[in-house]
Design an enzyme around this catalytic site. Structure first.
Site, PDB file in Angstrom:
ATOM      1  N   TRP A  10      18.283  13.223   0.057  1.00  0.00           N
ATOM      2  CA  TRP A  10      17.697  14.564   0.248  1.00  0.00           C
ATOM      3  C   TRP A  10      18.374  15.614  -0.627  1.00  0.00           C
ATOM      4  CZ3 TRP A  10      16.627  15.494   6.193  1.00  0.00           C
ATOM      5  CH2 TRP A  10      15.790  14.475   6.670  1.00  0.00           C
ATOM      6  N   LYS A  11      19.502  15.246  -1.221  1.00  0.00           N
ATOM      7  CA  LYS A  11      20.280  16.194  -2.059  1.00  0.00           C
ATOM      8  C   LYS A  11      20.586  17.459  -1.253  1.00  0.00           C
ATOM      9  CE  LYS A  11      18.107  14.181  -6.030  1.00  0.00           C
ATOM     10  NZ  LYS A  11      18.000  14.178  -7.474  1.00  0.00           N
ATOM     11  N   HIS A  95      26.577   9.102  -7.782  1.00  0.00           N
ATOM     12  CA  HIS A  95      25.268   9.597  -8.226  1.00  0.00           C
ATOM     13  C   HIS A  95      25.445  10.349  -9.541  1.00  0.00           C
ATOM     14  CE1 HIS A  95      21.548  11.912  -8.340  1.00  0.00           C
ATOM     15  NE2 HIS A  95      21.045  11.003  -7.508  1.00  0.00           N
ATOM     16  N   SER A 212      12.417   9.149 -10.044  1.00  0.00           N
ATOM     17  CA  SER A 212      11.016   9.548  -9.907  1.00  0.00           C
ATOM     18  C   SER A 212      10.130   8.464  -9.302  1.00  0.00           C
ATOM     19  CB  SER A 212      10.459  10.010 -11.261  1.00  0.00           C
ATOM     20  OG  SER A 212      11.159  11.158 -11.711  1.00  0.00           O
ATOM     21  N   GLY A 233      14.568  10.396  -4.461  1.00  0.00           N
ATOM     22  CA  GLY A 233      14.987  11.786  -4.308  1.00  0.00           C
ATOM     23  C   GLY A 233      13.833  12.631  -3.803  1.00  0.00           C
ATOM     24  N   GLY A 234      13.168  13.342  -4.726  1.00  0.00           N
ATOM     25  CA  GLY A 234      12.122  14.308  -4.379  1.00  0.00           C
ATOM     26  C   GLY A 234      11.093  13.803  -3.384  1.00  0.00           C
TER      27      GLY A 234
HETATM   28  C1  PEP Z   1      17.882  10.542  -6.943  1.00  0.00           C
HETATM   29  O1  PEP Z   1      18.289  11.663  -6.738  1.00  0.00           O
HETATM   30  O2  PEP Z   1      18.624   9.590  -6.693  1.00  0.00           O
HETATM   31  C2  PEP Z   1      16.525  10.370  -7.461  1.00  0.00           C
HETATM   32  C3  PEP Z   1      16.160   9.186  -7.837  1.00  0.00           C
HETATM   33  O3  PEP Z   1      15.726  11.497  -7.516  1.00  0.00           O
HETATM   34  P1  PEP Z   1      14.141  11.533  -7.875  1.00  0.00           P
HETATM   35  O4  PEP Z   1      13.475  10.470  -7.052  1.00  0.00           O
HETATM   36  O5  PEP Z   1      13.724  12.916  -7.490  1.00  0.00           O
HETATM   37  O6  PEP Z   1      14.029  11.261  -9.329  1.00  0.00           O
END
Ligand code: PEP
Length: 249
Positions: A10-11, A95, A212, A233-234
């Protein structure tokens, strides 16, 4: 068979109220495959409330980072024991955002990995190349060095308890995803590097793809033989998208 895992990073997103809402939506979601381990990694401030909501559910709790020290005068840091006693089982280490903005090195990540394992946490160890490194044809050199450095000194028994996440830095938060073939090549390379530590255990370590991952590309990635799930992530901040990714394992 290797454990399949989908973990949401979730960052720095989610107040306590937002965490509660998102977790309730996820718990209400329909899980099609009982064999996939679902992990959510909210910010530190939400861990305690998250652990209460998730208690007894199919969703495990993870943290996004931890200190390399067990305790002491380290202002602002969080120890592995604090995480464990807050109900955390997994911890993301190394990360690329920690490497980029907080100058984390493989050596530091290695110290954290060892301490996490000693404490009883499962580290999700992130590795991945920059766009410039890929364009220079150095992906394997870079990723190989990260794998060797972050896992340095680990026994076969310890290796059996880690999760690796291959996250090409150029694909994180950019909407650019590695094609399933590109990702599979690096995952197979990582598994080969794990063989150098222990041949039998290498085949058991889950290697997740991150960068992504979305509902429309998850299936193609998850179908690859060495991709054992994803670190998201997102898309993990939207319950429907995260559920669709989990159900695409
Ligand atoms: C992540 O933060 O580990 C990540 C993969 O982000 P996203 O899916 O948004 O690229």
């Amino acid at each position: 068979m290797r454990q399949k895992i989908v973990a949401g990073n979730w960052k720095m997103n989610g107040t306590i109220a937002e965490t509660e809402n998102l977790l309730r939506e996820l718990l209400a979601g329909k899980l099609n495959n009982q064999n996939v381990k679902v992990v959510v990694c909210p910010p530190y401030t939400s861990l305690h409330v998250a652990s209460k909501i998730l208690n007894g559910s199919h969703i495990a709790l993870g943290a996004q980072n931890m200190s390399e020290h067990a305790r002491g005068a380290y202002t602002g840091e969080i120890s592995p024991e604090m995480l464990l006693t807050a109900g955390v089982l997994y911890v993301i280490l190394g990360h690329s955002e920690r490497r980029q903005y907080h100058a984390e090195t493989d050596q530091l990540v290695n110290a954290k990995v060892k301490l996490a394992l000693q404490t009883g946490l499962i580290p999700i160890i992130c590795v991945g190349e920059l766009l410039s490194e890929r364009e220079e044809g150095r992906t394997e050199t870079v990723v190989g060095k990260q794998v060797a450095g972050t896992l340095s000194g680990l026994t076969a028994e310890a290796l059996n308890k880690v999760v690796i996440a291959y996250e090409p830095v150029w694909a994180i938060g950019t909407g650019k995803t590695a094609t399933p073939q590109m990702a599979q090549e690096v995952h197979a390379f990582i598994r080969d590097r794990l063989m150098a530590i222990d041949k039998t255990t290498a085949g058991k370590v889950p290697i997740l793809y991150g960068g992504s991952v979305k509902p429309d590309n998850a299936l193609g990635l998850h179908r690859q033989p060495d991709i054992d799930g994803s670190l998201v992530g997102g898309a993990s901040l939207k319950a429907d998208d995260f559920m669709a990714i989990i159900n695409a394992v």
